[in-house]
Design an enzyme around this catalytic site. Structure first.
Site, PDB file in Angstrom:
ATOM      1  N   SER A 124       0.837  -1.063  -0.053  1.00 50.20           N
ATOM      2  CA  SER A 124       0.088  -0.046  -0.057  1.00 50.20           C
ATOM      3  C   SER A 124       0.963   1.240  -0.171  1.00 50.20           C
ATOM      4  O   SER A 124       2.121   1.187   0.732  1.00 50.20           O
ATOM      5  CB  SER A 124      -0.784  -0.105   1.156  1.00 50.20           C
ATOM      6  OG  SER A 124      -1.494   1.274   1.368  1.00 50.20           O
ATOM      7  N   TYR A 148      -1.371  -0.928  10.934  1.00 48.19           N
ATOM      8  CA  TYR A 148      -1.828  -1.345   9.521  1.00 48.19           C
ATOM      9  C   TYR A 148      -0.731  -1.252   8.740  1.00 48.19           C
ATOM     10  O   TYR A 148      -0.304  -2.141   7.968  1.00 48.19           O
ATOM     11  CB  TYR A 148      -3.315  -0.792   9.041  1.00 48.19           C
ATOM     12  CG  TYR A 148      -3.221  -1.166   7.479  1.00 48.19           C
ATOM     13  CD1 TYR A 148      -3.672  -2.172   7.128  1.00 48.19           C
ATOM     14  CD2 TYR A 148      -3.474  -0.060   6.566  1.00 48.19           C
ATOM     15  CE1 TYR A 148      -3.851  -2.473   5.654  1.00 48.19           C
ATOM     16  CE2 TYR A 148      -3.316  -0.149   5.101  1.00 48.19           C
ATOM     17  CZ  TYR A 148      -3.677  -1.628   4.804  1.00 48.19           C
ATOM     18  OH  TYR A 148      -3.976  -1.741   3.546  1.00 48.19           O
ATOM     19  N   LYS A 152       2.138  -3.998   6.536  1.00 50.37           N
ATOM     20  CA  LYS A 152       2.589  -3.685   5.370  1.00 50.37           C
ATOM     21  C   LYS A 152       4.057  -3.648   4.958  1.00 50.37           C
ATOM     22  O   LYS A 152       4.701  -4.302   4.203  1.00 50.37           O
ATOM     23  CB  LYS A 152       1.961  -2.761   4.492  1.00 50.37           C
ATOM     24  CG  LYS A 152       0.315  -2.897   4.445  1.00 50.37           C
ATOM     25  CD  LYS A 152      -0.189  -4.002   3.289  1.00 50.37           C
ATOM     26  CE  LYS A 152      -1.563  -4.400   3.191  1.00 50.37           C
ATOM     27  NZ  LYS A 152      -1.806  -5.828   3.053  1.00 50.37           N
TER      28      LYS A 152
HETATM   29  P1  NAD Z   1     -11.111  -6.767   1.397  1.00 44.97           P
HETATM   30  O1  NAD Z   1     -11.451  -6.513   2.841  1.00 44.97           O
HETATM   31  O2  NAD Z   1     -12.322  -6.542   0.546  1.00 44.97           O
HETATM   32  O3  NAD Z   1     -10.568  -8.041   0.917  1.00 44.97           O
HETATM   33  C1  NAD Z   1      -9.634  -8.651   1.805  1.00 44.97           C
HETATM   34  C2  NAD Z   1     -10.072 -10.166   1.860  1.00 44.97           C
HETATM   35  O4  NAD Z   1      -9.302 -10.889   2.333  1.00 44.97           O
HETATM   36  C3  NAD Z   1     -11.312 -10.302   2.432  1.00 44.97           C
HETATM   37  O5  NAD Z   1     -12.116 -10.899   1.574  1.00 44.97           O
HETATM   38  C4  NAD Z   1     -11.215 -11.080   3.745  1.00 44.97           C
HETATM   39  O6  NAD Z   1     -12.558 -12.005   4.074  1.00 44.97           O
HETATM   40  C5  NAD Z   1      -9.969 -11.855   3.391  1.00 44.97           C
HETATM   41  N1  NAD Z   1      -9.213 -12.289   4.587  1.00 44.97           N
HETATM   42  C6  NAD Z   1      -8.578 -11.239   5.794  1.00 44.97           C
HETATM   43  N2  NAD Z   1      -7.935 -11.799   6.416  1.00 44.97           N
HETATM   44  C7  NAD Z   1      -8.077 -13.334   5.958  1.00 44.97           C
HETATM   45  C8  NAD Z   1      -7.268 -14.404   6.579  1.00 44.97           C
HETATM   46  N3  NAD Z   1      -6.642 -14.596   7.526  1.00 44.97           N
HETATM   47  N4  NAD Z   1      -7.399 -15.543   5.685  1.00 44.97           N
HETATM   48  C9  NAD Z   1      -8.163 -15.667   4.765  1.00 44.97           C
HETATM   49  N5  NAD Z   1      -8.818 -14.672   4.207  1.00 44.97           N
HETATM   50  C10 NAD Z   1      -8.586 -13.376   4.949  1.00 44.97           C
HETATM   51  O7  NAD Z   1      -9.855  -5.768   0.828  1.00 44.97           O
HETATM   52  P2  NAD Z   1      -9.613  -5.021  -0.645  1.00 44.97           P
HETATM   53  O8  NAD Z   1      -9.911  -3.561  -0.495  1.00 44.97           O
HETATM   54  O9  NAD Z   1      -9.843  -6.073  -1.498  1.00 44.97           O
HETATM   55  O10 NAD Z   1      -7.769  -5.044  -0.182  1.00 44.97           O
HETATM   56  C11 NAD Z   1      -7.149  -6.362  -0.612  1.00 44.97           C
HETATM   57  C12 NAD Z   1      -5.583  -6.233  -0.157  1.00 44.97           C
HETATM   58  O11 NAD Z   1      -5.156  -4.887  -0.631  1.00 44.97           O
HETATM   59  C13 NAD Z   1      -5.526  -5.908   1.469  1.00 44.97           C
HETATM   60  O12 NAD Z   1      -4.352  -6.628   1.828  1.00 44.97           O
HETATM   61  C14 NAD Z   1      -5.347  -4.380   1.530  1.00 44.97           C
HETATM   62  O13 NAD Z   1      -4.695  -4.208   2.903  1.00 44.97           O
HETATM   63  C15 NAD Z   1      -4.682  -4.220   0.266  1.00 44.97           C
HETATM   64  N6  NAD Z   1      -4.819  -2.586  -0.042  1.00 44.97           N
HETATM   65  C16 NAD Z   1      -6.385  -2.076   0.152  1.00 44.97           C
HETATM   66  C17 NAD Z   1      -6.346  -0.731  -0.214  1.00 44.97           C
HETATM   67  C18 NAD Z   1      -7.697  -0.238  -0.329  1.00 44.97           C
HETATM   68  O14 NAD Z   1      -7.806   1.041  -0.501  1.00 44.97           O
HETATM   69  N7  NAD Z   1      -8.732  -1.058  -0.682  1.00 44.97           N
HETATM   70  C19 NAD Z   1      -5.377   0.176  -0.473  1.00 44.97           C
HETATM   71  C20 NAD Z   1      -3.766  -0.558  -0.304  1.00 44.97           C
HETATM   72  C21 NAD Z   1      -3.789  -1.974  -0.006  1.00 44.97           C
END
Ligand code: NAD
Ligand code: UDP
Length: 345
Positions: A124, A148, A152
């Site tokens: 991120s 958080y 990362k």
């Molecule tokens: P999201 O919460 O929609 O998707 C994450 C998924 O991981 C969910 O479906 C959740 O059920 C699953 N999950 C969490 N912990 C788990 C575990 N221990 N075992 C199995 N499944 C698990 O989030 P997103 O927005 O799709 O983000 C995806 C990734 O990208 C994340 O790692 C997040 O930190 C990163 N990210 C997101 C953003 C954003 O703004 N959305 C920005 C930068 C980075």
């Protein structure tokens, strides 16, 4: 080519599954559904007309994860699974460290046991912390301001150590800027639980009548209109970035960080105006104090991804707003919406 997608039922994961299936990959999704719903994957299948395999497995359950790898010959992993709410990570840091770091350690150990060493990891732009000089390039010193962000940064470092120990690993660290929007079908999109923290889901929920007005966090930043500037990136562009990164890790070795952003920043008022223009819906808002921990301006220098991954973000803020609105208006209650929306046959 078989790709395991952890967190594939989530917002970015589900959009990436669509692009993977469209590109001809076979996919296995592992998700514990802690922040997502299975129906998202049903809709991925409807959009693509293709099948995928799903395992309701928690990355903290190493035995179950091992079983998934025993059942399939996996070529590469795209690792989205993780908890992502900054505020919550401050209240319950141990849960964040355990889930995001232990989960990744388990994944890497099982990958290692099965000789799988290609990975694309969701990092991120939060790893750039409170940096003032924009745009952010991959080489600037990293710093984070909350648990958080630290998960990362720590995972990035763990993955670098892994490569030092064994140069067969090939890993892309993708530093996302601000993912927004939804698949143009309106079938899948972002479905935050409770009141959204992020700008665009908040705007769409005001537009659909679930929230009464937007609070704009500060208009005294050093930006063109005083409101915060971010690099919003359409989730479909972001998903395609994962396909390019996957191609790269399949054909090279090393650990490489890439910014996935457009390279252009827009303010909160720019986003409100774009949304109003494409939807014709007025968004009432009120200027309030700055949100603690926010920086004024953040946007990417995406040159490295443009060159090395041959990837560029194409979709502008109007398309982001239009697609976010299509998803929200067809699915006022997200994936819980009972009525079949217009786009579903
Ligand atoms: P999201 O919460 O929609 O998707 C994450 C998924 O991981 C969910 O479906 C959740 O059920 C699953 N999950 C969490 N912990 C788990 C575990 N221990 N075992 C199995 N499944 C698990 O989030 P997103 O927005 O799709 O983000 C995806 C990734 O990208 C994340 O790692 C997040 O930190 C990163 N990210 C997101 C953003 C954003 O703004 N959305 C920005 C930068 C980075
Ligand atoms: N923002 C806002 N009101 C909201 C949510 C966000 O004014 O209800 C602003 C926020 O201050 C920032 C921009 O919108 O300038 C993007 O915020 P978001 O939380 O979506 O992303 P992040 O700050 O994590 O980059």
């Amino acid at each position: 080519m078989k790709v395991l997608v952890t967190g594939g039922a989530g917002y970015i994961g589900s959009h990436t599954c669509v692009e993977l299936l469209n590109a001809g990959y076979k996919i296995i999704v592992v998700d514990n559904l802690s922040n997502s719903k299975l129906v998202a994957l049903e809709r991925v299948k409807e959009i693509t007309g293709k099948e995928l395999e799903f395992y309701n497995v928690d990355l903290l359950d190493k035995v179950a994860l091992y079983q998934v790898f025993s059942n399939h010959r996996i070529d590469a992993v795209i690792h989205f699974a993780g908890l992502k709410a900054v505020g919550e990570s401050v209240s319950i840091p141990l849960k964040y460290y355990h889930n995001n770091i232990t989960g990744t350690l388990n994944l890497c150990e099982v990958m290692q046991a099965f000789g799988v060493n290609r990975m694309v990891f969701s990092s991120s732009a939060t790893v750039y912390g409170l940096q003032e000089d924009v745009p952010f390039s991959e080489e600037i010193p990293l710093q984070t301001t909350n648990p958080y962000g630290r998960t990362k940064l720590m995972v990035e470092e763990i993955l670098r150590d892994l490569y030092v120990s064994n140069q067969n690993w090939s890993i892309a660290l993708l530093r996302y800027f601000n993912p927004v929007g939804a698949h143009p079908s309106g079938y899948i999109g972002e479905d935050p639980s409770g009141i959204p923290n992020n700008l665009l889901p908040f705007i769409t929920q005001v537009a659909v009548g679930k929230l009464s007005e937007l609070k704009v966090f500060g208009n005294d930043y050093d930006t063109h209109d005083g409101t915060g500037v971010r690099d919003y990136i359409h989730v479909v562009d972001l998903a395609i970035g994962h396909i390019r990164a996957l191609e790269n890790v399949l054909n090279t070795a090393g650990v490489k960080a890439y910014n996935l952003g457009t390279g252009t920043g827009y303010s909160v008022l720019d986003m409100i105006n774009a949304f109003e223009k494409v939807t014709g819906i007025a968004i009432p808002y009120q200027i309030v104090d700055r949100r603690p921990g926010d920086i004024g301006t953040s946007y990417a220098n995406p040159t490295k991804a443009n060159k090395e991954l041959k990837w560029v973000a194409h979709k502008g803020i109007e398309e982001m707003c239009k697609d976010a609105w299509r998803w929200q208006s067809y699915n006022p209650n997200g994936f819980d919406t009972k009525v079949k929306h217009k786009a579903l046959k």
